[in-house]
Design a protein around this motif. Sequence first.
Motif, PDB file in Angstrom:
ATOM      1  N   TRP A  86      -1.146  -4.256   4.037  1.00 42.98           N
ATOM      2  CA  TRP A  86      -1.795  -3.142   3.594  1.00 42.98           C
ATOM      3  C   TRP A  86      -2.077  -3.214   1.846  1.00 42.98           C
ATOM      4  O   TRP A  86      -1.280  -3.605   1.324  1.00 42.98           O
ATOM      5  CB  TRP A  86      -1.658  -2.011   3.946  1.00 42.98           C
ATOM      6  CG  TRP A  86      -1.457  -2.053   5.620  1.00 42.98           C
ATOM      7  CD1 TRP A  86      -2.440  -2.244   6.352  1.00 42.98           C
ATOM      8  CD2 TRP A  86      -0.171  -1.388   6.327  1.00 42.98           C
ATOM      9  NE1 TRP A  86      -1.923  -1.991   7.807  1.00 42.98           N
ATOM     10  CE2 TRP A  86      -0.552  -1.353   7.870  1.00 42.98           C
ATOM     11  CE3 TRP A  86       0.999  -1.041   5.884  1.00 42.98           C
ATOM     12  CZ2 TRP A  86       0.444  -1.185   8.576  1.00 42.98           C
ATOM     13  CZ3 TRP A  86       2.046  -0.752   6.735  1.00 42.98           C
ATOM     14  CH2 TRP A  86       1.399  -0.852   8.390  1.00 42.98           C
ATOM     15  N   ASP A 141      -2.275  -0.473   0.402  1.00 42.13           N
ATOM     16  CA  ASP A 141      -1.855   0.696  -0.063  1.00 42.13           C
ATOM     17  C   ASP A 141      -0.330   1.037   0.579  1.00 42.13           C
ATOM     18  O   ASP A 141       0.299   2.190   0.484  1.00 42.13           O
ATOM     19  CB  ASP A 141      -2.431   1.845   0.118  1.00 42.13           C
ATOM     20  CG  ASP A 141      -2.786   2.290   1.646  1.00 42.13           C
ATOM     21  OD1 ASP A 141      -2.671   1.191   2.527  1.00 42.13           O
ATOM     22  OD2 ASP A 141      -3.307   3.289   2.125  1.00 42.13           O
ATOM     23  N   ARG A 165      -5.891  -0.752   4.674  1.00 42.44           N
ATOM     24  CA  ARG A 165      -5.264   0.366   4.278  1.00 42.44           C
ATOM     25  C   ARG A 165      -4.284   0.792   5.634  1.00 42.44           C
ATOM     26  O   ARG A 165      -4.679   0.358   6.647  1.00 42.44           O
ATOM     27  CB  ARG A 165      -6.022   1.580   4.056  1.00 42.44           C
ATOM     28  CG  ARG A 165      -6.780   1.372   2.831  1.00 42.44           C
ATOM     29  CD  ARG A 165      -7.465   2.397   2.190  1.00 42.44           C
ATOM     30  NE  ARG A 165      -8.083   2.185   1.257  1.00 42.44           N
ATOM     31  CZ  ARG A 165      -7.508   2.184  -0.016  1.00 42.44           C
ATOM     32  NH1 ARG A 165      -6.312   2.729  -0.265  1.00 42.44           N
ATOM     33  NH2 ARG A 165      -8.228   2.078  -1.294  1.00 42.44           N
TER      34      ARG A 165
END
Length: 292
Positions: free
Chosen positions: A258, A260, A183
């Motif tokens: 990532w 997100d 993330r």
Amino acid sequence: LLPLSEYVHMAVQFGIESDNELLQVSQLMHSWNIIYLFNTKNISENVFIFLHPGWLCKMAGTLFSFSHVINTPMHLRSIIGGLDYTVSLALEADAGLMCKGYLRLPLAKVIFNKVIGTFMKKEPEEADYETCLQLLMALELMYKVELTCDDDVMWLQETPPSQQNPKTNRVSRYFIPSLSPFRIPADLRSIVPLIFDKGVRVKMDFNFLPSEFWWRLQFRLHSHINDITVHCPRFRSERDEDEGDNEIKGSEDVHNRWIDACYLQDAKTRAVVMREAEKCVWLYCFETESGA
């Protein structure tokens, strides 16, 4: 796979009189799981019509089942049933990369062997595995990433015969956005508004934002991702004792693909797209040169 031209010809024989009527009938059969359209909005964008949607579901399920395996503690893996492959062979072929979000060709050959063989009623050939991977990319479940490889043995393992060129030292792996373990760091997330203070910022709120929508967005943006990878070796005590010896170069890397967020870049623009909570997406962007 049925070529679009043959599909249209069959439709005409059955009395379909217009493009709009063909689209409506095709969308209905798509919803009934009779055919699969890679583009449900425009028939002409489908070079092929897939006639066995259930098999596509089986293939995708096999891919994600291995992610379930590697995230299951070693002492519980023996109770996982219904797999189309031998776990020990799959782990050996994976070499520690699926936990970073990457699918290797050797792993694809292990986990898809039975799925393809049962469907085609013969032992899969190299071209069959390539087609399988292309279908998964057409479904926007993963995308191809080219990486430098200095190991000749690994290069031969991960390069299909049809693509082997002695003059190149690059291999192709397949990144699955929904399986990324990383993330965007919390500190970086907090300062992104400051970094893009003089740029454009757009907040998009949704009543409902499925994760699948977000992962498909990442797929469509992947060609603009500015990839940053850092090698972070771990202590032996931090590794799984049963799998650590089989890990290869890249299995200890940390990257910014990532789950997100996306850091995007081209010649004149920098941008960050971040998912916030479950129903919000932020876009931050600025131009590095005037007139971009």
